[in-house]
Design an enzyme around this catalytic site. Structure first.
Site, mmCIF file in Angstrom:
data_model
loop_
_atom_site.group_PDB
_atom_site.id
_atom_site.type_symbol
_atom_site.label_atom_id
_atom_site.label_comp_id
_atom_site.label_asym_id
_atom_site.label_seq_id
_atom_site.Cartn_x
_atom_site.Cartn_y
_atom_site.Cartn_z
ATOM 1 N NE ARG A 105 -4.154 -1.926 1.850
ATOM 2 C CZ ARG A 105 -5.226 -2.061 2.644
ATOM 3 N NH1 ARG A 105 -5.410 -1.225 3.635
ATOM 4 N NH2 ARG A 105 -6.095 -3.024 2.437
ATOM 5 C CG ASP A 165 -16.029 3.636 4.970
ATOM 6 O OD1 ASP A 165 -15.888 4.503 4.085
ATOM 7 O OD2 ASP A 165 -15.079 2.962 5.366
ATOM 8 N NE ARG A 168 -19.790 -0.658 -0.062
ATOM 9 C CZ ARG A 168 -18.581 -0.603 -0.581
ATOM 10 N NH1 ARG A 168 -17.527 -0.444 0.230
ATOM 11 N NH2 ARG A 168 -18.400 -0.695 -1.882
ATOM 12 C CG HIS A 192 -12.087 4.878 3.147
ATOM 13 N ND1 HIS A 192 -13.387 4.448 3.062
ATOM 14 C CD2 HIS A 192 -11.442 4.352 2.081
ATOM 15 C CE1 HIS A 192 -13.531 3.703 1.981
ATOM 16 N NE2 HIS A 192 -12.365 3.629 1.367
#
Ligand SMILES: NC(=O)c1ccc[n+]([C@@H]2O[C@H](COP(=O)([O-])OP(=O)(O)OC[C@H]3O[C@@H](n4cnc5c(N)ncnc54)[C@H](O)[C@@H]3O)[C@@H](O)[C@H]2O)c1
Ligand SMILES: O=C1N[C@](c2ccsc2)(c2cccc(Nc3ccc(F)cc3)n2)CC(O)=C1Sc1ccccc1Cl
Length: 332
Positions: A105, A165, A168, A192
């Site tokens: 990442r 987020d 959902r 996040h």
């Protein structure tokens, strides 16, 4: 002869109707879902699209223009030249490099930082009064990068953060309780993605705190059920990726919803990534994390001082320290 006889001395357009414009940078899955929703919801007079791939860019512009007979009138332009973004009220950045298989990442982040160094300065040059809305991942760090590169005050640099987020989360709670998701108020805050923080105390249905709602409805929804729903928020992101390879519709609608609040000065409260230094004891440096923030035409109008438990505060501080460590390696 013109096609039709123009109306002589037609009244000039109303001077009070201000021309509004949004630019979307990155016309991939996310950028085009956002663009399509902005057009459908008639949010602006002008939409500008920018990408590095000129053929894809022109193809997407033409394909949207060909829908004009079914959409509110919106001027749609596209170019790899950032001058097309001039005078934007809002610039939505979805441009990003895809994570290569096995890529760390941090390495992905460094590639996206390099992209931002080529994207943010021209946006600022052509729209010095704009608000930047970052969607590209890792969104909290890249929102910080956009803020540093832009030189803007923090109120004009926002990350979509935990907005997706939270949407959902609202869907899953609504589905569990068999109510409309628009009547479910629920916030996920912090970082996040995998390390987000669900605010249990803030969950309400039709204005009724979820716990008392459940007592009235005789629905058992213990804490562990809520925790399972939060875990499902994370799991569902991976499920969508495994099934269709990307996400588009939910992020498209959620970001267009933010654009509506900003462009129409709605002064609504959304969970978005803001400069969190100074809140909840986060004081180790400049870090962007999602908190419920009031948004309007000038960007972030304020950040709510929502009650957090000691555990929730600790989770925010841990995320802040993780992000600050990553940012220290960027040399920005
Ligand atoms: N924050 C969230 O909740 C959330 C949700 C979904 C996706 N995302 C992120 O959104 C980003 C975009 O996702 P996607 O599925 O649309 O990816 P994608 O690969 O489909 O689109 C990315 C686009 O960026 C363009 N691009 C690359 N370099 C550019 C540059 N220098 N200038 C302009 N455009 C450039 C590419 O050409 C491509 O069209 C990713 O970082 C993804 O992780 C964030
Ligand atoms: O719905 C998604 N899809 C993405 C995606 C879209 C195209 S390729 C991957 C996704 C899905 C799953 C994991 C994941 N992880 C990730 C973390 C940091 C990055 F820099 C890039 C990707 N990202 C991008 C993303 O941020 C989301 S929301 C999301 C992700 C993980 C956990 C919870 C949520 Cl709510």
């Amino acid at each position: 002869q013109t096609f039709f006889k123009s109306i002589l001395n037609a009244a000039p357009p109303s001077p009070t109707k201000r021309h509004t414009k949004i630019s979307v940078i990155g016309v991939g899955n996310v950028g085009m879902a956002i663009a399509q929703t902005i057009l459908t919801q008639d949010l602006v007079d002008e939409l500008a699209l920018v990408d590095a791939k000129s053929n894809k860019l022109r193809g997407e512009m033409l394909d949207l223009q060909h829908a004009a007979a079914f959409l509110p009138r919106t001027k749609i332009n596209a170019s790899i030249d950032y001058s097309v973004t001039s005078g934007s009220d809002l610039c939505i950045i979805t441009a990003g490099a895809r994570q290569n298989p096995g890529e760390s990442r941090l390495n992905l982040l460094q590639r996206n930082v390099a992209l931002f160094k080529s994207i943010v300065p021209p946006l600022v040059k052509y729209s010095p009064e704009t608000t930047l809305l970052v969607v590209s991942n890792p969104v909290d760090v890249l929102t910080y990068v956009a803020w540093k590169l832009s030189g803007f005050p923090a109120n004009r640099v926002i990350g979509s953060g935990t907005n997706l987020d939270s949407s959902r989360f609202r869907f899953l709670i609504a589905d569990h309780l068999d109510v409309n998701a628009q009547d479910v108020q629920a916030y996920i805050v912090g970082e996040h993605g995998d390390s987000s923080v669900a605010l249990w105390s803030g969950i309400s249905v039709g204005g009724v705190p979820v716990l008392s709602f459940l007592e009235r409805q005789q629905i058992a929804l213990e804490k562990e059920t809520l925790e399972k729903i939060h875990q499902e928020v994370v799991h569902s992101a991976y499920e969508v990726i495994s099934l269709k390879g990307y996400t588009s519709w939910a992020i498209g609608y959620s970001v267009a919803n933010l654009a509506r609040t900003i462009l129409r000065d709605q002064r609504r409260i959304h969970p978005v990534s803001v400069l969190a230094k100074g809140f909840y004891g986060i004081d180790g440096g400049d870090v962007f994390l999602s908190l419920p923030a009031q948004l309007g035409r000038s960007g972030v109008l304020g950040v709510t001082n929502v009650h957090l438990t000691d555990e929730e505060i600790e989770q925010l501080r841990t995320s802040a320290n993780t992000i600050l460590e990553v940012q220290s390696q960027l040399g920005i």
